[in-house]
Design a protein around this motif. Structure first.
Motif, PDB file in Angstrom:
ATOM      1  N   SER A 152       0.955 -14.871   1.735  1.00  0.00           N
ATOM      2  CA  SER A 152      -0.413 -15.416   1.648  1.00  0.00           C
ATOM      3  C   SER A 152      -0.407 -16.867   1.184  1.00  0.00           C
ATOM      4  O   SER A 152      -1.410 -17.559   1.291  1.00  0.00           O
ATOM      5  CB  SER A 152      -1.264 -14.572   0.709  1.00  0.00           C
ATOM      6  N   SER A 153       0.716 -17.327   0.661  1.00  0.00           N
ATOM      7  CA  SER A 153       0.695 -18.701   0.140  1.00  0.00           C
ATOM      8  C   SER A 153       1.645 -19.649   0.875  1.00  0.00           C
ATOM      9  O   SER A 153       1.682 -20.834   0.555  1.00  0.00           O
ATOM     10  CB  SER A 153       1.007 -18.708  -1.361  1.00  0.00           C
ATOM     11  N   LEU A 154       2.387 -19.117   1.857  1.00  0.00           N
ATOM     12  CA  LEU A 154       3.318 -19.977   2.608  1.00  0.00           C
ATOM     13  C   LEU A 154       3.096 -19.782   4.117  1.00  0.00           C
ATOM     14  O   LEU A 154       2.918 -18.643   4.563  1.00  0.00           O
ATOM     15  CB  LEU A 154       4.772 -19.598   2.268  1.00  0.00           C
ATOM     16  N   PRO A 155       3.185 -20.847   4.913  1.00  0.00           N
ATOM     17  CA  PRO A 155       2.941 -20.715   6.352  1.00  0.00           C
ATOM     18  C   PRO A 155       4.214 -20.401   7.142  1.00  0.00           C
ATOM     19  O   PRO A 155       4.303 -20.717   8.317  1.00  0.00           O
ATOM     20  CB  PRO A 155       2.431 -22.112   6.715  1.00  0.00           C
ATOM     21  N   ASN A 209      -9.185 -21.358  -3.314  1.00  0.00           N
ATOM     22  CA  ASN A 209      -9.604 -22.396  -2.370  1.00  0.00           C
ATOM     23  C   ASN A 209      -8.582 -22.624  -1.265  1.00  0.00           C
ATOM     24  O   ASN A 209      -8.635 -23.620  -0.568  1.00  0.00           O
ATOM     25  CB  ASN A 209      -9.832 -23.713  -3.111  1.00  0.00           C
ATOM     26  N   ARG A 210      -7.631 -21.728  -1.161  1.00  0.00           N
ATOM     27  CA  ARG A 210      -6.585 -21.974  -0.181  1.00  0.00           C
ATOM     28  C   ARG A 210      -6.771 -21.135   1.072  1.00  0.00           C
ATOM     29  O   ARG A 210      -7.138 -19.981   1.023  1.00  0.00           O
ATOM     30  CB  ARG A 210      -5.216 -21.646  -0.805  1.00  0.00           C
ATOM     31  N   GLN A 211      -6.459 -21.764   2.187  1.00  0.00           N
ATOM     32  CA  GLN A 211      -6.484 -21.054   3.467  1.00  0.00           C
ATOM     33  C   GLN A 211      -5.437 -19.924   3.412  1.00  0.00           C
ATOM     34  O   GLN A 211      -4.365 -20.077   2.858  1.00  0.00           O
ATOM     35  CB  GLN A 211      -6.084 -22.082   4.536  1.00  0.00           C
ATOM     36  N   GLN A 212      -5.750 -18.746   3.981  1.00  0.00           N
ATOM     37  CA  GLN A 212      -4.768 -17.653   4.066  1.00  0.00           C
ATOM     38  C   GLN A 212      -3.984 -17.827   5.358  1.00  0.00           C
ATOM     39  O   GLN A 212      -4.572 -18.010   6.411  1.00  0.00           O
ATOM     40  CB  GLN A 212      -5.476 -16.297   4.090  1.00  0.00           C
ATOM     41  N   TYR A 213      -2.670 -17.781   5.242  1.00  0.00           N
ATOM     42  CA  TYR A 213      -1.870 -18.016   6.453  1.00  0.00           C
ATOM     43  C   TYR A 213      -1.707 -16.729   7.248  1.00  0.00           C
ATOM     44  O   TYR A 213      -1.688 -15.665   6.697  1.00  0.00           O
ATOM     45  CB  TYR A 213      -0.497 -18.579   6.063  1.00  0.00           C
ATOM     46  N   HIS A 226      12.317  -7.632   4.300  1.00  0.00           N
ATOM     47  CA  HIS A 226      11.890  -8.716   5.176  1.00  0.00           C
ATOM     48  C   HIS A 226      10.377  -8.718   5.363  1.00  0.00           C
ATOM     49  O   HIS A 226       9.754  -7.663   5.477  1.00  0.00           O
ATOM     50  CB  HIS A 226      12.539  -8.563   6.556  1.00  0.00           C
ATOM     51  N   GLY A 227       9.821  -9.933   5.449  1.00  0.00           N
ATOM     52  CA  GLY A 227       8.410 -10.068   5.768  1.00  0.00           C
ATOM     53  C   GLY A 227       8.176  -9.865   7.257  1.00  0.00           C
ATOM     54  O   GLY A 227       9.124  -9.887   8.057  1.00  0.00           O
ATOM     55  N   GLU A 228       6.904  -9.690   7.614  1.00  0.00           N
ATOM     56  CA  GLU A 228       6.558  -9.383   9.014  1.00  0.00           C
ATOM     57  C   GLU A 228       6.878 -10.513   9.980  1.00  0.00           C
ATOM     58  O   GLU A 228       7.102 -10.292  11.164  1.00  0.00           O
ATOM     59  CB  GLU A 228       5.066  -9.056   9.112  1.00  0.00           C
ATOM     60  N   ARG A 229       6.893 -11.760   9.457  1.00  0.00           N
ATOM     61  CA  ARG A 229       7.131 -12.895  10.368  1.00  0.00           C
ATOM     62  C   ARG A 229       8.606 -13.085  10.686  1.00  0.00           C
ATOM     63  O   ARG A 229       8.951 -13.926  11.519  1.00  0.00           O
ATOM     64  CB  ARG A 229       6.581 -14.184   9.747  1.00  0.00           C
ATOM     65  N   MET A 230       9.464 -12.363  10.022  1.00  0.00           N
ATOM     66  CA  MET A 230      10.910 -12.486  10.292  1.00  0.00           C
ATOM     67  C   MET A 230      11.221 -11.768  11.605  1.00  0.00           C
ATOM     68  O   MET A 230      10.997 -10.562  11.725  1.00  0.00           O
ATOM     69  CB  MET A 230      11.718 -11.844   9.155  1.00  0.00           C
TER      70      MET A 230
END
Ligand SMILES: NC(=O)C1=CN([C@@H]2O[C@H](COP(=O)(O)OP(=O)(O)OC[C@H]3O[C@@H](n4cnc5c(N)ncnc54)[C@H](OP(=O)(O)O)[C@@H]3O)[C@@H](O)[C@H]2O)C=CC1
Ligand SMILES: O=C(O)[C@@H]1CCC=N1
Length: 281
Positions: free
Chosen positions: A106-109, A277-281, A132-136
């Motif tokens: 949620s905090s890294l793109p 205030n941060r965009q969710q990636y 592993h995360g889903e983007r791997m």
């Protein structure tokens, strides 16, 4: 492949040492940064070619895979620091157990994984745990596991089991060493055996026991039965251990899990607070 390390304390520097020593990486493939820069200067003197980054951002810019080797409550600060230079191709790896994939995703793109290493990698041994995360992608996963397989045995685990699996693979060397220390000190005090002899024998015994459990096909129960002949000395001593240690391992597991849960509550707060205030990636 270029690999970065943010945090070169005990574990960051051990991973750098082990990956170079095993031939997995050449120093010129590594960039590192640390809050206290002198630790990285020492590494670059020891491993000519290793890049001494002037900032964490520089480490990220120069790397494909970046290991975050800082303590759990330092993650938020490091992530905020590097965020402007992270892109979707980077693979960022947490080596600490309480930081969750959801915190990282949620905090890294970029692509993220957790890899929990062990001090045993210093001698090319022990297990490293992979979540592993889903983007791997499959390729990313095998790249990371292939790298770590030079210094230990990769094991995929469920994030829900991170704590108990880390208890064995990462905390285990300290727990077993505590047990051995107590045993050795009693042996020195009661029998006069030299400490160095007792240490050497204990180490050889532990190595052989580990091989019997991993290569020899034994379970811990089978090993006890094999050594403890009925009515013999070992059987008598095992009965004593069984009585005296009753409940100790339940308490040990409660203790590690309670500390993990405490860290997790703090991390949830820290990550939630700065994500408003941060965009969710
Ligand atoms: N030790 C072990 O066996 C294992 C440890 N781990 C995990 O590894 C993590 C690190 O542990 P360990 O290496 O023992 O801890 P250390 O305290 O030895 O190392 C942490 C390092 O992070 C650096 N650091 C802190 N903040 C920053 C920052 N903002 N930017 C750059 N560097 C920073 C510190 O710098 P400084 O020099 O200024 O203090 C320090 O060198 C922990 O989360 C631990 O749970 C995981 C598996 C096994
Ligand atoms: O993050 C952890 O739980 C690891 C295991 C040993 C030390 N730190």
């Amino acid at each position: 492949m270029k690999v970065g390390f943010i945090g070169t304390g005990s574990m960051g520097s051990l991973l750098i040492y082990a990956l170079i020593q095993s031939g997995a990486l050449e120093p010129r493939q590594i960039a590192a940064s640390n809050r206290t820069p002198s630790k990285v200067s020492q590494l670059s003197l020891r491993y000519p070619g290793l890049h001494e980054s002037q900032s964490n951002r520089e480490t990220v810019i120069r790397s494909n895979i970046i290991f975050l080797c800082v303590k759990p409550l330092e993650f938020r600060h490091v992530i905020d620091d590097i965020l402007p230079v992270v892109n979707s191709n980077h693979i960022i790896v947490s080596i600490t157990s309480p930081v969750q994939l959801r915190h990282l995703e949620s905090s890294l793109p970029c692509k993220v994984s957790k890899v929990i290493p062990s001090v045993t990698h210093q001698v090319g041994s022990g297990a490293s745990l992979f979540i592993h995360g889903e983007r791997m992608t499959a390729e990313d996963r095998s790249l990371l596991e292939g790298l770590m397989s030079h210094i230990g045995k990769p094991y995929q685990v469920d994030e829900a089991c991170t704590r108990i699996t880390s208890d064995f693979s990462s905390c285990g060397p300290a727990f077993i060493s505590f047990f051995l220390e107590q045993w050795i000190e009693s042996a020195v005090r009661l029998t006069g055996i030299k400490r160095a002899d007792a240490c050497a024998l204990a180490g050889e015994m532990l190595l052989g026991t580990g091989k019997l459990l991993t290569e020899g096909g034994y379970t811990p129960q089978e090993l006890q039965a094999r050594v403890a002949v009925p009515g013999g000395i070992t059987a008598q001593a095992l009965a004593l251990l069984r009585n005296n240690l009753d409940g100790v391992f339940d308490s040990l597991i409660h203790t590690t899990h309670e500390k993990y849960d405490e860290d997790l509550v703090k991390l949830d707060e820290v990550f939630r607070a700065s994500e408003i205030n941060r965009q969710q990636y």
